[in-house]
Design a protein around this motif. Structure first.
Motif, mmCIF file in Angstrom:
data_model
loop_
_atom_site.group_PDB
_atom_site.id
_atom_site.type_symbol
_atom_site.label_atom_id
_atom_site.label_comp_id
_atom_site.label_asym_id
_atom_site.label_seq_id
_atom_site.Cartn_x
_atom_site.Cartn_y
_atom_site.Cartn_z
ATOM 1 N N ARG A 62 49.849 45.180 32.471
ATOM 2 C CA ARG A 62 50.214 43.768 32.596
ATOM 3 C C ARG A 62 49.425 43.099 33.731
ATOM 4 N NH1 ARG A 62 55.052 44.668 33.376
ATOM 5 N NH2 ARG A 62 55.305 44.265 35.599
ATOM 6 N N LEU A 63 49.303 43.782 34.868
ATOM 7 C CA LEU A 63 48.579 43.204 36.002
ATOM 8 C C LEU A 63 47.090 43.098 35.694
ATOM 9 C CD1 LEU A 63 50.293 45.066 38.988
ATOM 10 C CD2 LEU A 63 50.670 42.712 38.240
ATOM 11 N N SER A 64 46.543 44.113 35.031
ATOM 12 C CA SER A 64 45.121 44.108 34.709
ATOM 13 C C SER A 64 44.769 42.951 33.777
ATOM 14 C CB SER A 64 44.741 45.446 34.075
ATOM 15 O OG SER A 64 43.380 45.484 33.745
ATOM 16 N N ALA A 108 46.547 40.212 33.265
ATOM 17 C CA ALA A 108 46.828 38.924 33.910
ATOM 18 C C ALA A 108 45.729 38.550 34.896
ATOM 19 C CB ALA A 108 48.181 38.977 34.615
ATOM 20 N N LEU A 109 45.175 39.534 35.606
ATOM 21 C CA LEU A 109 44.092 39.240 36.550
ATOM 22 C C LEU A 109 42.869 38.728 35.805
ATOM 23 C CD1 LEU A 109 42.887 39.262 39.384
ATOM 24 C CD2 LEU A 109 42.289 41.680 39.039
ATOM 25 N N LEU A 135 45.058 36.127 41.743
ATOM 26 C CA LEU A 135 45.897 37.162 42.365
ATOM 27 C C LEU A 135 47.275 36.615 42.722
ATOM 28 C CD1 LEU A 135 43.190 38.767 44.681
ATOM 29 C CD2 LEU A 135 44.315 39.874 42.745
ATOM 30 N N LEU A 142 49.703 36.587 39.725
ATOM 31 C CA LEU A 142 50.021 37.816 38.993
ATOM 32 C C LEU A 142 51.538 37.990 38.860
ATOM 33 C CD1 LEU A 142 47.469 40.445 40.380
ATOM 34 C CD2 LEU A 142 47.398 39.169 38.242
#
Length: 696
Positions: free
Chosen positions: A24-26, A28-29, A141, A144
């Motif tokens: 999810r973070l990857s 979204a970034l 960032l 996120l």
């Protein structure tokens, strides 16, 4: 690479990230950086979201090195107030020129319908992408989806994990920036143990290969596929098939940078425990992949993925085998302990477990489900007493030690314990089947009793939660009511149960606490279920017009999901007939004629008033088709019924070519409207074909 574009690499090095959040973070970034580039007008090529346990990275090809120049126009004061009677510039004109750092003579005039205005036209020179990237990346960032941020050291900034390094390159040039107090450079980090030294990234496009040489597979999709194939191959080597759970694959992928497959074994005496319990223990506690033999029986073997190439793999395997033993011993202990107390003896304990404050305990919910199941048992070819008994037992396994440890085994363990305690196989299986389908794509309950309980369970949940005012709003659905509605609808359709939806929900409403006035919410829940049916139909590639054609022909109180689905299938088949477009247009015309005439068209047709050959032919065709079509409709053979009605195309076309419906003679006019009403009624008994799309 051209001089006008460059590859962009951004890598944020951290402590180990939460495995459940890595994907999810990857993503979204990457999305955040792309959004920033797009907003700045910076063109770019392919985007790749990369990531591993200690890093989030984004690689973007063909990023323009500068923004494009952008022409602009600023409107100033009206010419009438910009110059005095001697054509000298006023303060308004001079102030506007000064604000644009030009002379009044450099200003231009813009003629509009509202008058003339001073304008300043210029070009904004695009900024260098490298100058814009720090702000773009920081915004990405900051946005996120991190539910809980942390601080570290003496930093005032917060992130999901402490940040240790930042790589920012455009081709071979470092993009200067400071992220969370760390200055960017070209120094990444390799595997924590295999390559603890810094890894120099010469160029953005060298990133993946440089890290691979440092024992890091940074492409998470590639890493996941490596793990899948390695586990599958190891399972075959062990003489079986590995159990490849997608969620476990995702989690393991987010835990390792350099996957290495290992396998071990455990004591075969543990195989006396239900395999689902052993699998839950291996997957949930140890993140191991279980192995089944070719017949589907669990083997006393497991597969694990290490994050290091050990010089002594046997020692690592022995350690894993030592760790798994107490976990499996716990499962065996729960199995033995739970069987000492029958499910029926646990029912009193359900009185103390709250389902929902306004809806009472789990025991109250079981009683409601039992009441609904008893009322509909015969409709599901089930004995009412058996249905009520199974519904009463359906939650007893929640109070067992095994389900307390492994909540995902709810229902599964109920089935095992019921069989151990000599409940009938039908009842035992239904204790598990009540929860099916558990997820999207899962099969419905396999037995009529299981289907009955699944329907009663979901009907009770829907009515109860809507009655207390907790219907889903937007994306929020804490009680999973959308999933409950889909499960109910699928069970009725795939189980071939002709159940009226409003009637079922009224029965469920009658069992809710009297203080809730649940029956007032039946129409609301029917509408909610219809919305789910529409979404299901669209997902199954039914055109929206097909769904609306069926929905508009039925009153909400007449909705039966199975019947609705059959009508939907019939409409799709009908649109493939050559007569469909003409008859859809004719029905649309009939609807408009009746509406404008203020006539419902439900009066009987008087054959003596049929003067034109075309109207007599249509009347004869309608008469000859009415009985066979109604017979087909009564048997729910809607596809065949619409195929028969398609035969009316020729007389309908002739009627509209040769007959003036709105005749001057009142009796003739009303008789023709009645004929059209009779024709329309034949179609409306199945669907409103006027809503179907006409051929382009």
């Amino acid at each position: 690479m051209s001089q006008t574009a460059a590859s962009l690499l951004f890598e944020l090095g951290t402590e180990e990230l939460p495995p459940g959040a890595l994907d999810r973070l990857s993503d979204a970034l990457a999305s955040g950086i792309v959004e920033g580039l797009d907003q700045a007008g910076i063109r770019h090529g392919r985007v790749r979201a990369l990531g591993a346990p200690r890093r989030l990275a984004v690689h973007i090809e063909e990023v323009a090195v500068t923004q494009p120049d952008r022409a602009f126009e600023r409107r100033g004061p009206a010419v009438a107030v910009a110059f005095d009677e001697h054509n000298n510039p006023t303060r308004a004109a001079e102030g506007f020129a000064r604000s644009n750092q030009v002379s009044v003579e450099a200003l231009e005039r813009l003629e509009t319908n509202e008058g003339a205005w001073l304008v300043y036209r210029g070009v904004d020179t695009g900024q260098a992408t490298a100058d814009l990237l720090p702000a773009i990346i920081q915004r990405a960032l900051d946005a996120l989806p991190i539910p809980k941020r942390m601080r570290w050291g003496d930093q005032s900034t917060e992130f999901v994990r402490p940040v240790h390094w930042v790589v920012a390159l455009m081709d071979d040039a470092v993009v200067p920036m400071e992220i969370f107090g760390v200055a960017s450079d070209r120094q990444s980090r390799g595997h924590r143990f295999h390559h603890p030294d810094p890894v120099t990234i010469a160029r953005a496009d060298d990133y993946e290969q440089a890290l691979y040489r440092a024992h890091v597979v940074v492409d998470r999709h590639e890493r996941r596929e490596q793990i899948r194939e390695a586990v599958r191959g190891e399972g075959e080597r062990l003489g079986g098939r590995a159990v490849l759970d997608d969620d476990l694959l995702d989690e393991v992928t987010a835990l390792v940078e350099w996957p290495v497959v290992l396998s071990g074994s455990f004591d075969e005496t543990f195989l006396r425990v239900p395999p689902e319990a052993l699998i839950s223990s291996m997957q949930g506690h140890q993140r191991y992949f279980p192995v089944r033999d070719v017949d589907g029986q669990l083997l006393a073997r497991f597969i694990t993925i290490a994050n290091i190439e050990s010089r002594d793999p046997a020692r690592v395997i022995a350690g894993n085998e030592r760790v798994i033993r107490p976990r499996l011993a716990d499962a065996a202990f729960f199995w033995d302990l739970d069987r000492k107390k029958p499910l029926s003896d646990r029912l009193d304990g359900l009185e103390q477990v709250i389902f929902q404050k306004s809806l009472g305990s789990l025991a109250d919910k079981s009683r409601r489900v039992a009441g609904i199941a008893r009322a509909y048992a015969e409709r599901f070819d089930t004995d009412p007493d058996t249905a009520a008994h199974a519904a009463t037992l359906s939650r007893a396994d929640l109070l067992t030690e095994m389900v307390g440890e492994f909540p995902e085994l709810q229902g599964v363990m109920g089935r095992y314990y019921a069989r151990e305690q000599n409940e009938s196989p039908r009842v035992a299986d239904a204790l598990d089947e009540i929860y099916r389908p558990r997820f999207s794509g899962d099969a419905i309950a396999g037995s009529p009793l299981g289907q009955l309980l699944a329907v009663a369970e979901r009907a009770d949940t829907l009515m109860g939660i809507f009655a207390i005012g907790k219907a889903p709003t937007g994306a929020k659905d804490p009680f999973a009511l959308r999933r409950a509605a889909v499960g109910l609808i699928r069970t009725l359709i795939e189980g071939q149960h002709a159940i009226n939806l409003a009637g079922l929900l009224r029965e469920a409403a009658a069992w809710q606490p009297e203080t809730l006035d649940a029956e007032d919410h039946v129409d609301e829940v029917v509408g909610f279920c219809l919305d789910r049916m529409r979404a299901m139909a669209l997902e199954a590639d039914y055109a929206p017009e097909l769904f609306e054609a069926v929905r508009s022909a039925l009153a909400p109180t007449d909705i039966e999901p199975l019947d609705f689905q059959r009508r939907l299938e019939a409409c799709r088949a009908f649109t493939g007939l050559s007569a469909a477009g003409s008859l859809a247009a004719a029905n649309k015309r009939i609807r408009n004629i009746l509406r404008k005439a203020g006539d419902t068209g439900d009066a009987p047709v008087d054959p003596a008033l049929l003067r034109e050959p075309a109207e007599r032919d249509l009347h004869e065709a309608v008469q000859s088709h009415t009985a066979p079509v109604q017979d087909l409709i009564e048997r729910s053979a809607y596809t065949e019924a619409l195929a028969r009605l398609a035969e009316l195309r020729a007389p309908v076309d002739r009627f509209f070519d040769d007959v003036m419906v709105m005749a001057d003679d009142d009796s003739v006019r009303h008789n023709r409207l009645a004929l059209l009403g009779a024709l329309q009624s034949l179609f409306l008994a199945i669907a409103d074909v006027s809503a179907l799309p006409e051929p382009g």
